[in-house]
Design a protein around this motif. Structure first.
Motif, PDB file in Angstrom:
ATOM      1  N   THR A  75      -6.830  -4.179  -4.957  1.00 14.09           N
ATOM      2  CA  THR A  75      -7.500  -3.068  -5.638  1.00 14.09           C
ATOM      3  C   THR A  75      -6.808  -1.750  -5.346  1.00 14.09           C
ATOM      4  N   VAL A  76      -6.465  -1.537  -4.078  1.00 16.12           N
ATOM      5  CA  VAL A  76      -5.764  -0.305  -3.699  1.00 16.12           C
ATOM      6  C   VAL A  76      -4.377  -0.259  -4.343  1.00 16.12           C
ATOM      7  N   VAL A  77      -3.656  -1.369  -4.225  1.00 13.98           N
ATOM      8  CA  VAL A  77      -2.283  -1.411  -4.730  1.00 13.98           C
ATOM      9  C   VAL A  77      -2.247  -1.313  -6.254  1.00 13.98           C
ATOM     10  N   ALA A 118      -9.285  -6.637  -1.612  1.00 16.59           N
ATOM     11  CA  ALA A 118      -9.273  -5.289  -1.053  1.00 16.59           C
ATOM     12  C   ALA A 118      -7.891  -4.654  -1.190  1.00 16.59           C
ATOM     13  N   VAL A 119      -6.857  -5.389  -0.758  1.00 15.17           N
ATOM     14  CA  VAL A 119      -5.497  -4.849  -0.829  1.00 15.17           C
ATOM     15  C   VAL A 119      -5.061  -4.689  -2.278  1.00 15.17           C
ATOM     16  N   ILE A 151       0.835  -1.208   0.000  1.00 17.13           N
ATOM     17  CA  ILE A 151       0.000   0.000   0.000  1.00 17.13           C
ATOM     18  C   ILE A 151       0.867   1.254   0.000  1.00 17.13           C
ATOM     19  N   THR A 154      -4.484  -0.141  -8.326  1.00 20.80           N
ATOM     20  CA  THR A 154      -4.933   1.167  -8.812  1.00 20.80           C
ATOM     21  C   THR A 154      -3.849   2.217  -8.615  1.00 20.80           C
ATOM     22  N   GLY A 155      -3.287   2.287  -7.405  1.00 22.78           N
ATOM     23  CA  GLY A 155      -2.322   3.338  -7.086  1.00 22.78           C
ATOM     24  C   GLY A 155      -0.943   3.117  -7.665  1.00 22.78           C
ATOM     25  N   SER A 208       1.649   6.934  -6.931  1.00 23.39           N
ATOM     26  CA  SER A 208       0.654   7.899  -7.410  1.00 23.39           C
ATOM     27  C   SER A 208       0.990   9.317  -6.972  1.00 23.39           C
ATOM     28  N   ALA A 263       2.199   1.876  -3.415  1.00 18.32           N
ATOM     29  CA  ALA A 263       1.179   2.408  -4.319  1.00 18.32           C
ATOM     30  C   ALA A 263       0.921   3.885  -4.060  1.00 18.32           C
ATOM     31  N   VAL A 264       0.861   4.268  -2.788  1.00 15.63           N
ATOM     32  CA  VAL A 264       0.623   5.671  -2.439  1.00 15.63           C
ATOM     33  C   VAL A 264       1.765   6.548  -2.946  1.00 15.63           C
TER      34      VAL A 264
END
Length: 331
Positions: A154-156, A151-152, A73, A158-159, A80, A76-77
């Motif tokens: 999707t966040v990772v 869940a994880v 995560i 996408t970002g 982006s 990914a943050v």
């Protein structure tokens, strides 16, 4: 995303921007050189974000002992946070061009649903078909682990991949090249930059690793254990399909490749076991290692579908324009 007030007909705000004529801004040669420079800069920004996010996360994990999910995560943050603002600022402040020309506009729900729907349909048909034919065997499904993974992931995804890669590559680089060279050259060059991005990323990663005290890794065209030919071939096919999605003449067109990117890779990761240090909760046995090539089948199904949809929408827009009162395009 930047909100566009344009309608849904093909236009610079909704689909790929129209190529500018030579009389608008200096010589054609200068315009082409500028567009190529912008595309290379967009690719460099992507490589910078990729390399920096990986090495900063590695350094933080080394010091704090981050859990795998938290590390993914954070990566990914960071990705982006570096790429998205840089591309948007380039487009608005340096190029002084509208964000809608990148396909970055609202509403984008329709484009998002088209991209996600194509990936979901093609991936489901591929993997369910393989199961029915006996090419894969579902050994175990852990619903709890699968929910956490989705869940994880999707966040990772996408970002770290879908959003920054599509904005910088199919958004900024492809649009810049299209403005100066046309769609064919834009597609070829953008695909080459995307497929070979591991080279500048690897070079920059070594720089960040040295500065942050991390272990350095050799520069490679493909991840460890993956044949370079297959990996690059997959990226080439992937890029061509994503560009086909980007060219759809609808508002928020960039949402189509973003959502396709997310759903397509999610389906593959679920089927093939998940991420390193984060399993998908689904265990599948392949009848043969060659069955893994099925990951390319959704691309073979979706690419032509996007092209056909684009041509249908463009023909419908032309017909609608011809039918409007006062139109000069009717027969």
């Amino acid at each position: 995303m930047h909100r566009s007030v344009s309608d849904t007909r093909p236009s610079p705000a909704t689909g790929p921007p129209r190529r500018r004529t030579a009389g608008g801004g200096g010589s054609g040669r200068a315009r082409r050189a500028t567009s190529l420079g912008r595309a290379l800069l967009g690719s460099l920004i992507l490589a910078t974000g990729l390399s920096l996010s990986v090495e900063v996360t590695a350094a933080v994990s080394r010091v704090t002992g981050l859990a795998p999910a938290a590390g993914f995560i954070l990566q990914a943050v960071l990705m982006s946070a570096v790429v998205v603002p840089a591309i948007l600022l380039l487009r608005r402040r340096v190029d002084r061009a509208p964000l809608a020309g990148l396909g970055w506009s609202l509403p984008a729900v329709r484009a998002c649903l088209v991209g996600a729907g194509a990936a979901a349909t093609a991936s489901t048909a591929t993997w369910v078909g393989a199961w029915l034919l006996g090419w894969i065997t579902v050994v175990r499904v852990d619903a709890g682990a699968l929910a956490i993974f989705l869940a994880v992931n999707t966040v990772v995804l996408t970002g770290y991949e879908a959003l920054p890669e599509e904005l910088s590559v199919r958004g900024y680089a492809w649009t810049s090249l299209h403005d100066g060279w046309g769609s064919a050259v834009a597609t070829v060059v953008t695909t080459a930059l995307f497929a070979l991005n591991s080279v500048p990323t690897g070079l920059l990663q070594r720089v960040w690793a040295i500065l942050l005290g991390n272990e350095t890794e050799p520069i490679a065209l493909a991840p460890n254990g993956t044949p370079a030919f297959f990996y690059i071939g997959h990226l080439v096919c992937f890029s061509l399909v994503l560009i086909a999605a980007r060219r759809l003449p609808m508002s928020g067109a960039l949402a189509a490749p973003i959502s396709f990117h997310l759903v397509y890779l999610t389906a593959n990761r679920v089927a093939l076991g998940g991420l390193s240090r984060l399993g998908s909760g689904v265990k599948i046995e392949l009848a043969s290692p060659d069955v893994a090539v099925l990951a390319l089948v959704p691309l073979a199904l979706s690419g032509p579908a996007f092209v056909l949809l684009r041509k249908r929408l463009e023909a419908r827009a032309v017909k609608r324009g011809a039918d409007e009162p006062g139109s000069t395009t009717g027969s």
